[in-house]
Design a protein around this motif. Structure first.
Motif, PDB file in Angstrom:
ATOM      1  N   LYS A 110      58.394 -67.328  -2.380  1.00  0.00           N
ATOM      2  CA  LYS A 110      59.438 -68.102  -3.047  1.00  0.00           C
ATOM      3  C   LYS A 110      59.268 -68.020  -4.552  1.00  0.00           C
ATOM      4  CE  LYS A 110      61.535 -72.664  -3.248  1.00  0.00           C
ATOM      5  NZ  LYS A 110      61.511 -74.040  -2.717  1.00  0.00           N
ATOM      6  N   PRO A 111      60.319 -67.649  -5.306  1.00  0.00           N
ATOM      7  CA  PRO A 111      60.156 -67.413  -6.738  1.00  0.00           C
ATOM      8  C   PRO A 111      60.170 -68.702  -7.545  1.00  0.00           C
ATOM      9  CG  PRO A 111      62.423 -67.021  -6.102  1.00  0.00           C
ATOM     10  CD  PRO A 111      61.668 -67.336  -4.831  1.00  0.00           C
ATOM     11  N   LEU A 112      59.699 -68.551  -8.779  1.00  0.00           N
ATOM     12  CA  LEU A 112      59.907 -69.598  -9.762  1.00  0.00           C
ATOM     13  C   LEU A 112      61.375 -69.591 -10.162  1.00  0.00           C
ATOM     14  CD1 LEU A 112      56.859 -69.013 -12.097  1.00  0.00           C
ATOM     15  CD2 LEU A 112      57.213 -70.996 -10.665  1.00  0.00           C
ATOM     16  N   VAL A 113      61.876 -70.734 -10.541  1.00  0.00           N
ATOM     17  CA  VAL A 113      63.267 -70.846 -10.963  1.00  0.00           C
ATOM     18  C   VAL A 113      63.304 -71.476 -12.351  1.00  0.00           C
ATOM     19  CG1 VAL A 113      65.511 -71.892 -10.503  1.00  0.00           C
ATOM     20  CG2 VAL A 113      64.114 -71.045  -8.613  1.00  0.00           C
ATOM     21  N   SER A 170      66.391 -57.032  -9.302  1.00  0.00           N
ATOM     22  CA  SER A 170      65.289 -57.500 -10.147  1.00  0.00           C
ATOM     23  C   SER A 170      64.767 -56.369 -11.014  1.00  0.00           C
ATOM     24  CB  SER A 170      64.154 -58.034  -9.279  1.00  0.00           C
ATOM     25  OG  SER A 170      64.576 -59.135  -8.516  1.00  0.00           O
ATOM     26  N   ILE A 171      64.312 -56.721 -12.203  1.00  0.00           N
ATOM     27  CA  ILE A 171      63.693 -55.738 -13.085  1.00  0.00           C
ATOM     28  C   ILE A 171      62.299 -56.232 -13.457  1.00  0.00           C
ATOM     29  CG2 ILE A 171      65.931 -55.007 -14.006  1.00  0.00           C
ATOM     30  CD1 ILE A 171      65.259 -56.599 -16.548  1.00  0.00           C
ATOM     31  N   PRO A 172      61.333 -55.325 -13.639  1.00  0.00           N
ATOM     32  CA  PRO A 172      59.977 -55.750 -13.998  1.00  0.00           C
ATOM     33  C   PRO A 172      59.891 -56.086 -15.483  1.00  0.00           C
ATOM     34  CG  PRO A 172      60.075 -53.375 -13.833  1.00  0.00           C
ATOM     35  CD  PRO A 172      61.428 -53.868 -13.422  1.00  0.00           C
ATOM     36  N   ILE A 199      70.912 -69.161 -13.841  1.00  0.00           N
ATOM     37  CA  ILE A 199      69.606 -69.538 -13.313  1.00  0.00           C
ATOM     38  C   ILE A 199      68.850 -68.258 -13.038  1.00  0.00           C
ATOM     39  CG2 ILE A 199      68.372 -70.676 -11.443  1.00  0.00           C
ATOM     40  CD1 ILE A 199      70.806 -72.448 -11.050  1.00  0.00           C
ATOM     41  N   VAL A 200      67.636 -68.157 -13.542  1.00  0.00           N
ATOM     42  CA  VAL A 200      66.844 -66.938 -13.408  1.00  0.00           C
ATOM     43  C   VAL A 200      65.701 -67.171 -12.432  1.00  0.00           C
ATOM     44  CG1 VAL A 200      65.303 -65.352 -14.622  1.00  0.00           C
ATOM     45  CG2 VAL A 200      67.442 -66.062 -15.678  1.00  0.00           C
ATOM     46  N   ASP A 201      65.539 -66.223 -11.473  1.00  0.00           N
ATOM     47  CA  ASP A 201      64.420 -66.248 -10.541  1.00  0.00           C
ATOM     48  C   ASP A 201      63.325 -65.320 -11.059  1.00  0.00           C
ATOM     49  OD1 ASP A 201      65.907 -67.873  -8.947  1.00  0.00           O
ATOM     50  OD2 ASP A 201      66.501 -66.313  -7.524  1.00  0.00           O
ATOM     51  N   ILE A 202      62.070 -65.789 -10.967  1.00  0.00           N
ATOM     52  CA  ILE A 202      60.912 -64.971 -11.330  1.00  0.00           C
ATOM     53  C   ILE A 202      60.050 -64.840 -10.077  1.00  0.00           C
ATOM     54  CG2 ILE A 202      58.878 -64.771 -12.796  1.00  0.00           C
ATOM     55  CD1 ILE A 202      60.275 -66.371 -14.880  1.00  0.00           C
ATOM     56  N   SER A 203      59.845 -63.620  -9.606  1.00  0.00           N
ATOM     57  CA  SER A 203      59.086 -63.405  -8.375  1.00  0.00           C
ATOM     58  C   SER A 203      57.927 -62.453  -8.638  1.00  0.00           C
ATOM     59  CB  SER A 203      59.998 -62.845  -7.283  1.00  0.00           C
ATOM     60  OG  SER A 203      60.589 -61.633  -7.709  1.00  0.00           O
ATOM     61  N   GLY A 212      39.556 -61.061 -17.292  1.00  0.00           N
ATOM     62  CA  GLY A 212      39.833 -60.189 -16.162  1.00  0.00           C
ATOM     63  C   GLY A 212      40.300 -60.882 -14.914  1.00  0.00           C
ATOM     64  N   ARG A 213      40.185 -62.203 -14.844  1.00  0.00           N
ATOM     65  CA  ARG A 213      40.645 -62.924 -13.653  1.00  0.00           C
ATOM     66  C   ARG A 213      42.154 -62.839 -13.533  1.00  0.00           C
ATOM     67  NH1 ARG A 213      38.749 -68.854 -13.167  1.00  0.00           N
ATOM     68  NH2 ARG A 213      39.159 -68.889 -15.397  1.00  0.00           N
ATOM     69  N   VAL A 214      42.616 -62.683 -12.301  1.00  0.00           N
ATOM     70  CA  VAL A 214      44.050 -62.602 -12.024  1.00  0.00           C
ATOM     71  C   VAL A 214      44.428 -63.806 -11.171  1.00  0.00           C
ATOM     72  CG1 VAL A 214      45.902 -61.263 -11.000  1.00  0.00           C
ATOM     73  CG2 VAL A 214      44.012 -60.101 -12.161  1.00  0.00           C
ATOM     74  N   LEU A 215      45.442 -64.541 -11.601  1.00  0.00           N
ATOM     75  CA  LEU A 215      45.877 -65.746 -10.910  1.00  0.00           C
ATOM     76  C   LEU A 215      47.354 -65.637 -10.568  1.00  0.00           C
ATOM     77  CD1 LEU A 215      44.312 -68.425 -13.293  1.00  0.00           C
ATOM     78  CD2 LEU A 215      43.315 -67.520 -11.198  1.00  0.00           C
ATOM     79  N   PRO A 216      47.760 -66.214  -9.429  1.00  0.00           N
ATOM     80  CA  PRO A 216      49.204 -66.266  -9.144  1.00  0.00           C
ATOM     81  C   PRO A 216      49.867 -67.223 -10.116  1.00  0.00           C
ATOM     82  CG  PRO A 216      47.984 -67.574  -7.553  1.00  0.00           C
ATOM     83  CD  PRO A 216      46.953 -66.869  -8.388  1.00  0.00           C
ATOM     84  N   LEU A 217      51.056 -66.891 -10.530  1.00  0.00           N
ATOM     85  CA  LEU A 217      51.798 -67.755 -11.433  1.00  0.00           C
ATOM     86  C   LEU A 217      52.715 -68.633 -10.587  1.00  0.00           C
ATOM     87  CD1 LEU A 217      52.214 -68.254 -14.474  1.00  0.00           C
ATOM     88  CD2 LEU A 217      54.189 -66.754 -14.356  1.00  0.00           C
ATOM     89  N   SER A 218      52.452 -69.929 -10.598  1.00  0.00           N
ATOM     90  CA  SER A 218      53.184 -70.848  -9.743  1.00  0.00           C
ATOM     91  C   SER A 218      53.771 -71.961 -10.576  1.00  0.00           C
ATOM     92  CB  SER A 218      52.249 -71.449  -8.677  1.00  0.00           C
ATOM     93  OG  SER A 218      51.658 -70.426  -7.914  1.00  0.00           O
ATOM     94  N   GLU A 219      54.681 -72.702  -9.971  1.00  0.00           N
ATOM     95  CA  GLU A 219      55.345 -73.786 -10.695  1.00  0.00           C
ATOM     96  C   GLU A 219      54.329 -74.829 -11.138  1.00  0.00           C
ATOM     97  OE1 GLU A 219      58.815 -77.151 -10.037  1.00  0.00           O
ATOM     98  OE2 GLU A 219      58.240 -75.818  -8.409  1.00  0.00           O
ATOM     99  N   PRO A 220      54.290 -75.176 -12.411  1.00  0.00           N
ATOM    100  CA  PRO A 220      53.341 -76.191 -12.864  1.00  0.00           C
ATOM    101  C   PRO A 220      53.711 -77.563 -12.340  1.00  0.00           C
ATOM    102  CG  PRO A 220      54.839 -75.606 -14.641  1.00  0.00           C
ATOM    103  CD  PRO A 220      55.132 -74.665 -13.498  1.00  0.00           C
ATOM    104  N   LEU A 221      52.674 -78.368 -12.070  1.00  0.00           N
ATOM    105  CA  LEU A 221      52.914 -79.699 -11.529  1.00  0.00           C
ATOM    106  C   LEU A 221      53.076 -80.755 -12.609  1.00  0.00           C
ATOM    107  CD1 LEU A 221      50.463 -79.601  -8.537  1.00  0.00           C
ATOM    108  CD2 LEU A 221      52.943 -79.650  -8.434  1.00  0.00           C
TER     109      LEU A 221
END
Length: 863
Positions: A110-113, A170-172, A199-203, A212-221
């Motif tokens: 589910k993407p960010l909105v 979608s475009i990168p 409205i823009v979706d980010i997936s 170097g750590r990689v984290l998923p980008l999720s909706e901030p709380l």
């Protein structure tokens, strides 16, 4: 508010009259909320009648539901605190992702909105390197419209996409973060204007940090103060064998026990080093009615040899990402030093690179500075408290990247744990808050403390009572050592005959054998020349007149040639700076059990209702001198653990017992003592006799921000209304009035205090800047939102030339109607009227002469 036409009411002459008048003046139906106590306890002291004891305590046990008013605005913050706990303490890297993004692959996709005008802001645990994602305009947007995605950090734009059109795939995109600790994503129209509907979706979004750590980008709380996107390290730390435990904790064995209660969720989380078998257990509570968290650490050596060296144990070590806009301010209050600036609120702006370090003087937790703070940034902040009745330390630093660090714990720890040995740390409470005023955070803390922390008896809040004593250091040329059975019984008769409304009879130092105050400290037996039958006749006389009996002890200090010094020298700590006096070692289990039993015997034999526990020595140098080089801090730890064990045991044995925590005045106020005690005498500055009104006002203004259950050290106010109101809180300590005029005024003053007492459990708002300048006005407001009631107390100080002042009241509903009653510089109601909340909010007060005071009470009657 315009001055009213004068209309007098029945004068208040007793508590019942005060309650009746207040009801008649303000009530819109239903009784005035007041204290009640009806349940009979299971265990009471020998010879005590439970029903009679509860009856005597009735007026100062508040049977009020102090749970915070339900506020839907707090719901998301509470949810965010729970998420932060899972990330920071349970080391769940995806804990700060929204619930909808967990579970099935379809849910995770589910993407960010991002909608127009509502950017998403992210705070990072460490500097960021790059964002990679796919973006598209949602097909539900207006046909033919276009949108541009913009990233900003540190007040400037770092990325702008090309124009995105509805219906396109979608475009990168890639966004370089340039080591930023926070950034925002927003949608704008290609022309620069906000689009009306896009409205823009980010997936498939991922964030790479500079390490170097990689984290998923999720909706901030949106939890202010806590990292909103993080697999953050635990918010505690220590050095272990020269290494930081934070870098190793993820590899330790972890166990979790979860307990649900009506008011909180309890996490018991343990981390065990597989090599040395050191266990770190975190006992943590997350509250369900407020965005608040509380924890304490326990460290245990389960190995067969000493642990490596444990250093700088910090139960609080938290990195905070501060918003890039606005100022950063650190609020706290002075502690007690017997000076005019005691408890004065402090406000300290924090620029980039600034650092603040706070610690008490000499080992008593509020000697010089309170162990409470409120950190404010634009739009919110974090208020917090330390629970340690010893030598704590706190450090706050604002670095140049808008990332701040907050550390707190016992000031000195450098020790090894022996096999099987366990220690505890100070406890920590944090409450993130939103708003434009720091007092919003203070009131969230007050609600938390009143609902979940302050000492209770029979599930009712133990409010500091109205206490009265006969002798002071200066009163009539007498001293504390002039007490005896005859004059104490006479004092009780005098109090009862005058019907002051006194709830507690106070017998202070001076009653012990061997010289009384203070050479008799260490002889906890009554002087037979003064009290041939012990102190029970005094207690019985007070009880018969409807008063609890308060008796002074100082269990931790021992003078030479006293019974403890002679018979148990092995239980004493010595330090040259103390002179000949010594410190009773509460850290020795055998000594602590002996002292607990001695106090229990005295409570039972003498029918003590309130145990006054004083402490007039700086223990820190003695603790430090006792420690070995590889055991620094252990003497203090054992001592404080023993102190809590003794208080807890006495409260278990005597459920109706109240403990008044004193230490040369208010020098032992902290989260842990608050759980077990109240503070009836907040400052020895008043020992000189007559209360100094300005100092009392400053004390209340500083303490009421952080310590709800403090009593006014009124001393010899002699019925002076200005002095009395300056010192009064929910409780007060008074000397017996000397003239009929003083006696009449004190009756009316005590009745007013009891009338206001339930409102002291509300939110507190300072209405003027607090200081020692006698050319100003001083004013404050207490508000109980769940009752729709509150009051305003205001003072025109002695050198103030302005006869009028304007105040902005808080938490009033503009369109609601309020019944308002006012008193001037007398204890009689002068007028009432009905006002709208809008009218009442902008309050104008008038006092004709300097050194005058006024009181306004309001109650909502119609929305």
């Amino acid at each position: 508010m315009e001055s009213f036409s004068r209309r007098k009411f029945v004068r208040l002459v007793a508590q019942a009259a005060a309650m009746t008048v207040a009801y008649n003046v303000l009530s819109a139906g239903g009784p005035w909320e007041q204290a009640a106590a009806s349940d009979v306890p299971r265990h009471v002291p020998a010879g005590e009648n439970a029903s009679d004891a509860l009856s005597r305590m009735k007026s100062w046990l508040i049977d009020a539901d102090c749970a915070p008013v339900k506020d839907q605005r707090l719901a998301k913050q509470i949810e965010g605190v729970h998420a932060w706990i899972r990330a920071a303490f349970l080391l769940e890297s995806d804990a700060l992702r929204p619930a909808s993004a967990k579970g099935s692959p379809q849910a995770a996709a589910k993407p960010l909105v991002i909608s127009a005008g509502k950017p998403l802001s992210f705070r990072l645990p460490e500097p960021g390197y790059r964002i990679e994602a796919s973006v598209r305009v949602n097909h539900g947007a207006a046909p033919g419209s276009g949108a541009v995605v913009v990233a900003r950090t540190n007040g400037r734009e770092i990325f702008r996409s090309g124009t995105l059109a509805a219906g396109q795939p979608s475009i990168p995109i890639q966004v370089g973060l340039e080591d930023a600790r926070e950034f925002s994503l927003r949608v704008v129209h290609p022309t620069g204007k906000l689009p009306a509907a896009d409205i823009v979706d980010i997936s498939s979004a991922k964030l790479t940090l500079t390490n170097g750590r990689v984290l998923p980008l999720s909706e901030p709380l949106g939890v202010p103060g806590f990292a909103e996107l993080s697999d953050a390290a635990a918010p505690f730390s220590f050095q272990y064998g020269g290494r930081s435990v934070r870098t190793e904790l993820a590899s330790w064995r972890r166990r979790l026990r979860l307990t649900e209660a009506a008011a909180w969720t309890r996490y018991e989380i343990s981390y065990t080093d597989p090599v040395t078998q050191l266990e770190v257990r975190c006992d943590l509570k997350v509250f369900k009615d407020l965005p608040a968290v509380d924890w304490v650490l326990y460290l245990t050596n389960h190995g067969e040899s000493d642990t490596p060296l444990l250093e700088n144990i910090l139960p609080l070590d938290l990195n905070l990402v501060i918003p890039e806009e606005g100022d950063l301010t650190f609020h706290h209050s002075n502690g007690c030093t017997r000076s005019p600036t005691d408890f004065l609120p402090m406000k300290r702006p924090m620029g980039a690179g600034d650092r603040i370090v706070l610690a008490p003087n000499g080992g008593r937790s509020s000697d010089g500075v309170l162990p409470f703070f409120n950190l404010q940034w634009q739009g919110g902040g974090m208020v917090g408290a330390i629970g340690w009745t010893g030598q704590w330390s706190m450090c706050f630093q604002n670095d140049r990247q808008r990332c701040a660090s907050l550390q707190a714990g016992q000031q000195t720890t450098r020790l090894k744990l022996h096999p099987g040995e366990s220690i505890r740390t100070p406890s920590i409470a944090l409450v993130p808050w939103r708003g434009d005023s720091a007092i919003s955070g203070n009131n969230l803390l007050r609600r938390l403390l009143l609902a979940h922390y302050v000492a209770r008896i029979e599930d009712k809040i133990a409010v500091p009572p109205v206490a009265m004593w006969q002798l002071s250091f200066v009163n009539g040329g007498q001293t504390l050592n002039d007490v005896n059975e005859k004059n104490q019984l006479a004092a009780i008769e005098q109090i009862a005959a005058n019907r002051f409304g006194t709830e507690v009879f106070w017998l202070d130092a001076g009653w012990m054998a061997g010289g009384g105050w203070d050479s008799g400290v260490g002889n906890w037996i009554a002087d037979k020349r003064k009290f041939p039958k012990g102190l029970k006749p005094v207690a019985d006389a007070a009880n018969k007149k409807g008063m609890q009996f308060l008796l002074w002890f100082e269990p931790e200090r021992v003078q030479p040639n006293t019974l403890i010094a002679k018979h148990h020298p092995e239980w004493l700590l010595r330090y040259a700076g103390w002179g000949k006096q010594e410190l009773f070692n509460m850290g020795d289990p055998k000594a602590r059990r002996w002292m607990t039993q001695l106090l229990a015997d005295r409570i039972r034999e003498w029918n003590i209702g309130i145990l006054r526990h004083d402490f007039n020595i700086d223990p820190l140098p003695g603790w430090q001198q006792t420690d070995k080089p590889d055991r620094q801090g252990i003497t203090e730890i054992r001592y404080i653990e023993g102190l809590y064990a003794m208080w807890d045991e006495l409260r278990i044995r005597f459920p109706l017992l109240a403990i008044d925590c004193c230490a040369s005045g208010g020098r032992r106020m902290d989260l842990e003592s608050m759980r077990r005690c109240f503070y009836l005498w907040r400052d020895d500055l008043m020992c000189s006799g007559k209360a100094h009104a300005t100092y009392c006002q400053v004390e209340g203004a500083g303490l009421n921000r952080y310590v709800p259950m403090n009593g006014g050290a009124g001393g010899n106010v002699n019925g002076d209304i200005y002095d009395f109101r300056s010192a009064a809180t929910a409780g007060i300590v008074l000397y017996i009035p000397q003239t009929p005029q003083q006696a009449r005024l004190i009756r009316e003053a005590i009745a007013e205090l009891k009338m206001l007492r339930p409102l002291y459990l509300g939110d507190y708002y300072p209405l003027t800047p607090t200081g020692l300048d006698d050319t100003h006005w001083e004013a404050w407001q207490f508000d109980r939102p769940e009752m729709g009631m509150g009051f305003v107390m205001y003072f025109r100080r002695p050198k103030c030339t302005n006869s009028t002042a304007q105040f902005k009241l808080h938490n009033l509903t503009p369109g609601a109607s309020y019944k308002v009653a006012r008193k001037g510089s007398t204890f009689q109601f002068e007028e009432t009227r009905v006002m709208t909340g809008r009218e009442l909010t902008d309050l104008s007060a008038s006092i004709r002469e300097p050194r005058g005071t006024g009181l306004l009470i309001y109650r909502r009657i119609k929305f």
